[in-house]
Write an enzyme that holds these catalytic residues in place. Structure first.
Site, PDB file in Angstrom:
ATOM      1  CB  CYS A   1       0.623   1.726   4.159  1.00 45.99           C
ATOM      2  SG  CYS A   1      -1.075   1.137   4.016  1.00 45.99           S
TER       3      CYS A   1
ATOM      4  CB  CYS B   1      -0.918  -0.078   1.229  1.00 45.79           C
ATOM      5  SG  CYS B   1      -1.530   1.488   1.840  1.00 45.79           S
TER       6      CYS B   1
END
Length: 101
Positions: A27, A24
């Protein structure tokens, strides 16, 4: 249920849980922000990262649908949650407002 996780979120001090995934992009952007939050707040907070791919049971239990999702716990209670990336000052402000003294 993951008893270690249960013990962590029962803490007297606030625990910010970062649900993330290795694949991600956002993230990866949040990670250094959380480091700065920890540096600023020090022992006033615990920050733990939960990889949703490796901990699907916990992610499912808290209905984490997207990553990153941050959830703030204290004494086992969920005080706040937010999906997506926030800046350091917003995160610190939320922690200071939501925590129970």
């Amino acid at each position: 249920m993951n008893s270690k996780f249960d013990i962590l979120i029962q803490s007297e001090k606030p625990v910010l849980v970062d649900f993330f995934a290795t694949w991600c992009g956002p993230c990866k952007m949040l990670s250094p922000v959380l480091k700065e939050v920890k540096e600023q707040l020090g022992d006033e907070i615990s920050i733990i990262k939960i990889d949703v791919d490796k901990n699907q049971q916990i992610a499912g239990l808290y209905q984490v649908r997207g990553v990153p999702t941050m959830i703030l716990f204290q004494k086992g209670k969920q005080l706040w949650r937010q999906a997506g990336v926030l800046d350091k000052n917003s995160i610190i402000k939320i922690i200071m407002e939501k925590r129970q003294l």
